[in-house]
Design a protein around this motif. Structure first.
Motif, PDB file in Angstrom:
ATOM      1  N   ILE A  24      64.431  10.267  37.564  1.00 56.62           N
ATOM      2  CA  ILE A  24      65.223   9.284  38.310  1.00 56.62           C
ATOM      3  C   ILE A  24      66.540   9.030  37.580  1.00 56.62           C
ATOM      4  O   ILE A  24      67.613   9.032  38.198  1.00 56.62           O
ATOM      5  CB  ILE A  24      64.416   7.974  38.511  1.00 56.62           C
ATOM      6  CG1 ILE A  24      63.210   8.242  39.399  1.00 56.62           C
ATOM      7  CG2 ILE A  24      65.304   6.884  39.118  1.00 56.62           C
ATOM      8  CD1 ILE A  24      62.196   7.113  39.449  1.00 56.62           C
TER       9      ILE A  24
ATOM     10  N   LYS B 182      69.731   9.968  39.757  1.00 54.93           N
ATOM     11  CA  LYS B 182      70.000   8.823  40.646  1.00 54.93           C
ATOM     12  C   LYS B 182      71.448   8.725  41.136  1.00 54.93           C
ATOM     13  O   LYS B 182      71.693   8.177  42.198  1.00 54.93           O
ATOM     14  CB  LYS B 182      69.556   7.519  39.998  1.00 54.93           C
ATOM     15  CG  LYS B 182      70.355   7.107  38.794  1.00 54.93           C
ATOM     16  CD  LYS B 182      69.829   5.782  38.286  1.00 54.93           C
ATOM     17  CE  LYS B 182      70.663   5.360  37.100  1.00 54.93           C
ATOM     18  NZ  LYS B 182      70.107   4.245  36.382  1.00 54.93           N
TER      19      LYS B 182
ATOM     20  N   ILE C 146      64.690  13.488  44.152  1.00 50.62           N
ATOM     21  CA  ILE C 146      63.777  12.763  43.261  1.00 50.62           C
ATOM     22  C   ILE C 146      62.351  12.792  43.809  1.00 50.62           C
ATOM     23  O   ILE C 146      61.395  13.036  43.079  1.00 50.62           O
ATOM     24  CB  ILE C 146      64.273  11.310  43.046  1.00 50.62           C
ATOM     25  CG1 ILE C 146      65.542  11.342  42.180  1.00 50.62           C
ATOM     26  CG2 ILE C 146      63.200  10.439  42.415  1.00 50.62           C
ATOM     27  CD1 ILE C 146      66.307  10.032  42.119  1.00 50.62           C
TER      28      ILE C 146
ATOM     29  N   ALA D  74      59.256  14.312  41.972  1.00 47.60           N
ATOM     30  CA  ALA D  74      58.154  13.400  41.675  1.00 47.60           C
ATOM     31  C   ALA D  74      56.846  13.973  42.236  1.00 47.60           C
ATOM     32  O   ALA D  74      55.797  13.916  41.585  1.00 47.60           O
ATOM     33  CB  ALA D  74      58.433  12.018  42.275  1.00 47.60           C
TER      34      ALA D  74
ATOM     35  N   ILE E  74      59.602   4.292  42.532  1.00 46.88           N
ATOM     36  CA  ILE E  74      60.873   5.001  42.767  1.00 46.88           C
ATOM     37  C   ILE E  74      61.872   4.071  43.452  1.00 46.88           C
ATOM     38  O   ILE E  74      63.050   4.010  43.079  1.00 46.88           O
ATOM     39  CB  ILE E  74      60.617   6.290  43.592  1.00 46.88           C
ATOM     40  CG1 ILE E  74      59.808   7.276  42.754  1.00 46.88           C
ATOM     41  CG2 ILE E  74      61.933   6.922  44.055  1.00 46.88           C
ATOM     42  CD1 ILE E  74      59.274   8.475  43.513  1.00 46.88           C
TER      43      ILE E  74
END
Ligand code: FES
Length: 166
Positions: free
Chosen positions: A26, A30, A39, A43, A58
């Motif tokens: 992240i 981001k 992401i 993930a 998240i």
């Protein structure tokens, strides 16, 4: 860019370690445009699937509402909110396969696996789904097990086929 370290599927890693790795992802992604999908994808690669708890995590880290994360997860079919099975069996129910016995294959697999379409066996080994045409209509009925396509599938031979995966 997707880096190898972030996609490592380390066996025996605890959930806490996985969350720590997701947090790193992240941080790294981001600020990128369209980072949410990236992401989520990474993930899922780390955690295996995207349970609600992880979606909340998240969303918090990205300062986004959970509804936005949930909306993306449920919109794209490649995201899963349930643990994935080791072997995903998909039966084609496109017209050609349906006409040539796709339904019988579904029935037989349900009987052999003891699950309904959309479910996973309790040991996490097999899941059963139906799908649309995969372009093997000339050799219908077709099924896939993970990435492999099986054509002209005979329901009576499914038991033997499943044994290969035991
Ligand atoms: S309808 Fe099943 S492969 Fe086309």
């Amino acid at each position: 860019m997707i880096t190898e370290t972030n996609t490592c599927n380390c066996a025996n890693e605890t959930d806490q370690e996985k969350y720590a790795r997701i947090e790193q992802v992240i941080e790294e992604y981001k600020d990128n445009e369209g980072s949410l999908i990236q992401i989520l994808h990474l993930a899922q690669g780390i955690f295996g699937y995207l349970p609600l708890e992880l979606q909340k995590f998240i969303a918090e880290k990205l300062n986004k509402p959970l509804s936005e994360v949930y909306g993306v997860v449920t919109f794209y079919s490649f995201f899963s909110v349930k643990p994935k099975s080791k072997y995903a069996i998909r039966v084609c129910m496109g017209t050609a396969c349906y006409v040539r016995g796709g339904k019988k294959i579904v029935d037989k697999l349900q009987e052999l696996l003891g699950i309904e379409v959309g479910e996973t066996t309790p040991d996490g080994k097999f899941s059963l789904e139906v799908m649309r045409c995969i372009g093997a209509c000339g050799l219908a009925p077709a099924i896939t097990i993970n990435d492999k396509v099986y054509k002209q599938v005979n329901p009576d031979k499914l038991k033997k086929l499943l044994k290969e995966f035991k």
